[in-house]
Design an enzyme around this catalytic site. Sequence first.
Site, PDB file in Angstrom:
ATOM      1  N   SER A 131     108.021  44.183 -89.308  1.00  0.00           N
ATOM      2  CA  SER A 131     106.789  44.301 -88.509  1.00  0.00           C
ATOM      3  C   SER A 131     106.306  42.963 -87.961  1.00  0.00           C
ATOM      4  O   SER A 131     106.421  41.918 -88.626  1.00  0.00           O
ATOM      5  CB  SER A 131     105.691  44.891 -89.410  1.00  0.00           C
ATOM      6  OG  SER A 131     104.426  44.722 -88.811  1.00  0.00           O
ATOM      7  N   GLU A 133     103.417  42.158 -87.981  1.00  0.00           N
ATOM      8  CA  GLU A 133     102.373  41.683 -88.907  1.00  0.00           C
ATOM      9  C   GLU A 133     102.872  40.497 -89.734  1.00  0.00           C
ATOM     10  O   GLU A 133     102.078  39.709 -90.228  1.00  0.00           O
ATOM     11  CB  GLU A 133     101.956  42.817 -89.854  1.00  0.00           C
ATOM     12  CG  GLU A 133     100.942  43.777 -89.281  1.00  0.00           C
ATOM     13  CD  GLU A 133      99.558  43.166 -89.135  1.00  0.00           C
ATOM     14  OE1 GLU A 133      99.025  42.638 -90.114  1.00  0.00           O
ATOM     15  OE2 GLU A 133      99.023  43.220 -88.018  1.00  0.00           O
ATOM     16  N   TYR A 154     100.179  44.130 -97.057  1.00  0.00           N
ATOM     17  CA  TYR A 154     101.200  44.864 -96.298  1.00  0.00           C
ATOM     18  C   TYR A 154     102.196  43.891 -95.667  1.00  0.00           C
ATOM     19  O   TYR A 154     103.415  44.049 -95.786  1.00  0.00           O
ATOM     20  CB  TYR A 154     100.515  45.707 -95.209  1.00  0.00           C
ATOM     21  CG  TYR A 154     101.475  46.242 -94.155  1.00  0.00           C
ATOM     22  CD1 TYR A 154     102.249  47.366 -94.398  1.00  0.00           C
ATOM     23  CD2 TYR A 154     101.606  45.610 -92.913  1.00  0.00           C
ATOM     24  CE1 TYR A 154     103.140  47.863 -93.436  1.00  0.00           C
ATOM     25  CE2 TYR A 154     102.490  46.087 -91.949  1.00  0.00           C
ATOM     26  CZ  TYR A 154     103.251  47.219 -92.224  1.00  0.00           C
ATOM     27  OH  TYR A 154     104.127  47.687 -91.270  1.00  0.00           O
TER      28      TYR A 154
HETATM   29  P1  NAP Z   1     103.597  56.136 -90.628  1.00  0.00           P
HETATM   30  O1  NAP Z   1     103.281  57.090 -89.540  1.00  0.00           O
HETATM   31  O2  NAP Z   1     102.523  55.676 -91.542  1.00  0.00           O
HETATM   32  O3  NAP Z   1     104.775  56.806 -91.500  1.00  0.00           O
HETATM   33  C1  NAP Z   1     105.126  56.297 -92.759  1.00  0.00           C
HETATM   34  C2  NAP Z   1     106.169  57.215 -93.374  1.00  0.00           C
HETATM   35  O4  NAP Z   1     106.513  56.714 -94.668  1.00  0.00           O
HETATM   36  C3  NAP Z   1     105.668  58.657 -93.601  1.00  0.00           C
HETATM   37  O5  NAP Z   1     106.742  59.540 -93.388  1.00  0.00           O
HETATM   38  C4  NAP Z   1     105.290  58.636 -95.078  1.00  0.00           C
HETATM   39  O6  NAP Z   1     105.321  59.904 -95.682  1.00  0.00           O
HETATM   40  C5  NAP Z   1     106.405  57.771 -95.618  1.00  0.00           C
HETATM   41  N1  NAP Z   1     106.118  57.226 -96.940  1.00  0.00           N
HETATM   42  C6  NAP Z   1     105.040  56.495 -97.320  1.00  0.00           C
HETATM   43  N2  NAP Z   1     105.134  56.164 -98.619  1.00  0.00           N
HETATM   44  C7  NAP Z   1     106.303  56.708 -99.065  1.00  0.00           C
HETATM   45  C8  NAP Z   1     106.961  56.731-100.331  1.00  0.00           C
HETATM   46  N3  NAP Z   1     106.427  56.142-101.396  1.00  0.00           N
HETATM   47  N4  NAP Z   1     108.142  57.384-100.426  1.00  0.00           N
HETATM   48  C9  NAP Z   1     108.673  58.009 -99.334  1.00  0.00           C
HETATM   49  N5  NAP Z   1     108.094  58.034 -98.130  1.00  0.00           N
HETATM   50  C10 NAP Z   1     106.916  57.393 -97.995  1.00  0.00           C
HETATM   51  O7  NAP Z   1     104.287  54.813 -90.043  1.00  0.00           O
HETATM   52  P2  NAP Z   1     105.029  54.604 -88.622  1.00  0.00           P
HETATM   53  O8  NAP Z   1     104.028  54.142 -87.644  1.00  0.00           O
HETATM   54  O9  NAP Z   1     105.875  55.788 -88.352  1.00  0.00           O
HETATM   55  O10 NAP Z   1     105.936  53.343 -88.972  1.00  0.00           O
HETATM   56  C11 NAP Z   1     107.259  53.500 -89.483  1.00  0.00           C
HETATM   57  C12 NAP Z   1     107.681  52.215 -90.188  1.00  0.00           C
HETATM   58  O11 NAP Z   1     107.657  51.128 -89.254  1.00  0.00           O
HETATM   59  C13 NAP Z   1     106.778  51.779 -91.335  1.00  0.00           C
HETATM   60  O12 NAP Z   1     107.589  51.154 -92.293  1.00  0.00           O
HETATM   61  C14 NAP Z   1     105.843  50.768 -90.701  1.00  0.00           C
HETATM   62  O13 NAP Z   1     105.359  49.884 -91.677  1.00  0.00           O
HETATM   63  C15 NAP Z   1     106.785  50.106 -89.726  1.00  0.00           C
HETATM   64  N6  NAP Z   1     106.177  49.537 -88.521  1.00  0.00           N
HETATM   65  C16 NAP Z   1     105.378  50.290 -87.731  1.00  0.00           C
HETATM   66  C17 NAP Z   1     104.868  49.760 -86.567  1.00  0.00           C
HETATM   67  C18 NAP Z   1     103.975  50.571 -85.658  1.00  0.00           C
HETATM   68  O14 NAP Z   1     103.337  49.984 -84.779  1.00  0.00           O
HETATM   69  N7  NAP Z   1     103.944  51.890 -85.794  1.00  0.00           N
HETATM   70  C19 NAP Z   1     105.195  48.443 -86.190  1.00  0.00           C
HETATM   71  C20 NAP Z   1     106.051  47.707 -87.012  1.00  0.00           C
HETATM   72  C21 NAP Z   1     106.558  48.263 -88.168  1.00  0.00           C
HETATM   73  P3  NAP Z   1     104.023  60.900 -95.630  1.00  0.00           P
HETATM   74  O15 NAP Z   1     104.091  61.573 -94.277  1.00  0.00           O
HETATM   75  O16 NAP Z   1     104.273  61.817 -96.771  1.00  0.00           O
HETATM   76  O17 NAP Z   1     102.811  60.042 -95.787  1.00  0.00           O
HETATM   77  O1  G4F Z   2      95.607  50.052 -85.440  1.00  0.00           O
HETATM   78  P1  G4F Z   2      95.614  49.052 -86.520  1.00  0.00           P
HETATM   79  O2  G4F Z   2      95.221  49.501 -87.883  1.00  0.00           O
HETATM   80  O3  G4F Z   2      97.078  48.413 -86.531  1.00  0.00           O
HETATM   81  P2  G4F Z   2      97.639  47.055 -87.156  1.00  0.00           P
HETATM   82  O4  G4F Z   2      96.771  46.527 -88.223  1.00  0.00           O
HETATM   83  O5  G4F Z   2      97.949  46.137 -86.022  1.00  0.00           O
HETATM   84  O6  G4F Z   2      98.985  47.546 -87.855  1.00  0.00           O
HETATM   85  C1  G4F Z   2      99.876  48.435 -87.192  1.00  0.00           C
HETATM   86  O7  G4F Z   2     100.812  47.682 -86.451  1.00  0.00           O
HETATM   87  C2  G4F Z   2     101.673  46.846 -87.239  1.00  0.00           C
HETATM   88  C3  G4F Z   2     102.602  46.097 -86.274  1.00  0.00           C
HETATM   89  O8  G4F Z   2     102.006  44.891 -85.882  1.00  0.00           O
HETATM   90  C4  G4F Z   2     102.459  47.709 -88.193  1.00  0.00           C
HETATM   91  F1  G4F Z   2     103.315  46.942 -88.914  1.00  0.00           F
HETATM   92  C5  G4F Z   2     101.495  48.444 -89.112  1.00  0.00           C
HETATM   93  O9  G4F Z   2     102.246  49.320 -89.963  1.00  0.00           O
HETATM   94  C6  G4F Z   2     100.552  49.290 -88.261  1.00  0.00           C
HETATM   95  O10 G4F Z   2     101.324  50.288 -87.622  1.00  0.00           O
HETATM   96  O11 G4F Z   2      94.666  47.819 -86.142  1.00  0.00           O
HETATM   97  C7  G4F Z   2      94.824  47.118 -84.931  1.00  0.00           C
HETATM   98  C8  G4F Z   2      93.624  46.174 -84.752  1.00  0.00           C
HETATM   99  C9  G4F Z   2      93.335  45.317 -85.985  1.00  0.00           C
HETATM  100  O12 G4F Z   2      93.039  44.006 -85.575  1.00  0.00           O
HETATM  101  C10 G4F Z   2      92.081  45.942 -86.577  1.00  0.00           C
HETATM  102  O13 G4F Z   2      91.245  45.032 -87.281  1.00  0.00           O
HETATM  103  O14 G4F Z   2      92.466  46.972 -84.540  1.00  0.00           O
HETATM  104  C11 G4F Z   2      91.408  46.454 -85.320  1.00  0.00           C
HETATM  105  N1  G4F Z   2      90.426  47.521 -85.554  1.00  0.00           N
HETATM  106  C12 G4F Z   2      89.157  47.512 -85.102  1.00  0.00           C
HETATM  107  N2  G4F Z   2      88.534  48.620 -85.509  1.00  0.00           N
HETATM  108  C13 G4F Z   2      90.636  48.651 -86.251  1.00  0.00           C
HETATM  109  C14 G4F Z   2      89.427  49.342 -86.223  1.00  0.00           C
HETATM  110  N3  G4F Z   2      91.722  49.136 -86.889  1.00  0.00           N
HETATM  111  C15 G4F Z   2      91.613  50.339 -87.496  1.00  0.00           C
HETATM  112  N4  G4F Z   2      92.706  50.867 -88.108  1.00  0.00           N
HETATM  113  N5  G4F Z   2      90.435  51.048 -87.507  1.00  0.00           N
HETATM  114  C16 G4F Z   2      89.306  50.587 -86.886  1.00  0.00           C
HETATM  115  O15 G4F Z   2      88.280  51.236 -86.900  1.00  0.00           O
END
Ligand code: NAP
Ligand code: G4F
Length: 351
Positions: A131, A133, A154
Amino acid sequence: MTKIALITGITGQDGSYLVEYLLSLNYEVHGIIRRSSSFNTRRIDHLYKDSHAENVNLFLHYGDITDYGRLSGLIREIQPDEVYNLAAQSHVRVSFDMPEYTGQATALGTTCILEALRKNNGDTKFYQASSSEMFGSALPPQSEVTRFHPRSPYAVAKVYSFWMTVNYREAYGMHASNGILFNHESPRRGETFVTKKITSAAAKIKKGIQKFLYLGNLNSKRDWGFTPEYVKGMYDILQLDKPVDLVLATGKSASVYEFLEYVFEYADLDPDKHIKIDPRYFRPSEVESLLGDISKAKNTIGWSPKVNIKDLAKIMTDFDFLENGLEPIGEGVKIMERLGLNWTKIPRNMI
Ligand code: NAP
Ligand code: G4F
């Protein structure tokens, strides 16, 4: 010969698009799901209508990323060609409340699966969902050579998994790659992430069932892309002959407030009348600015996303209008059609 993929986190946002993509390429796909007292397969139910039908090529298995014994048994049984490790406790704010569990799932879970693969035969290609992050407070733009400075439990857990992936590559010669993905969003994004929270609120305000939207820090900047384009990038990474670490991003960034403005302008709403700040959404330490440099991804896999943040705001808002029983404004629908994702033909909660 049919290729076999195993996806952890198949029920999540990315997992649901990835399984669709792999099935469209005629893969046999296996997914690990967690046992839950209520259904947690909403995002993939449209792909899994009848497990007893003939020619089924999607198989779901109960398991947990922290359970080495189960993972090891499944890998021996399935013998996957490719493993995509997407499972994680993926919410940054929640990781401050649950640092130990986040470490178990998001960090040690990766070791469980890498070790299970090594003990199997070590030939499987492995993708780790790293990520942006991890860059934390490193100044933008961030690339594969930028030094990590994680700012949350995280992000620290993801740095651990990043380096374990590199270590299994170097120590055991495994085809283990990191996709360092910047934020990617979609109508299937979890409701507690900021983009989906905003588009969902815009629709509910329009519908008259919500008045205010409570948010935290509006100044942080993110590099936001569209998830279907990113899962294709994950696949492309595993098709390379040699393992790599690659940044996937749009190369543009915007603040939370700018995303909010795009959505509210599109929905014809005035942010000043509906937005309130609630400090509960602030983080003990914030990542202020993420902006990816995708030069290496362009050169290595020819990957370059087409959907910009304004398009993304329209796609997600149109979906939430539809979800709330409103007529979509329409531009987002057209963008999806132009991209070949004819979303109006599939169930509305599965877009
Ligand atoms: P998400 O919607 O939160 O999905 C997370 C998945 O992991 C869900 O299927 C969840 O299952 C499963 N999971 C959580 N804890 C688990 C455990 N203990 N054992 C088995 N499965 C588990 O996340 P996403 O947005 O699809 O992201 C996918 C991956 O990419 C994650 O690793 C995230 O950290 C990473 N990532 C995401 C972003 C982004 O912007 N979306 C960017 C960079 C990296 P449940 O449905 O049962 O909760
Ligand atoms: O939508 P966010 O929670 O995403 P964040 O923290 O960037 O993380 C996501 O992207 C990562 C990749 O860079 C992934 F690795 C991670 O698993 C996840 O998918 O927050 C985005 C921004 C933050 O700065 C947060 O402080 O939005 C700001 N924010 C402001 N108000 C909020 C809120 N975030 C959330 N979730 N909820 C709020 O009400």
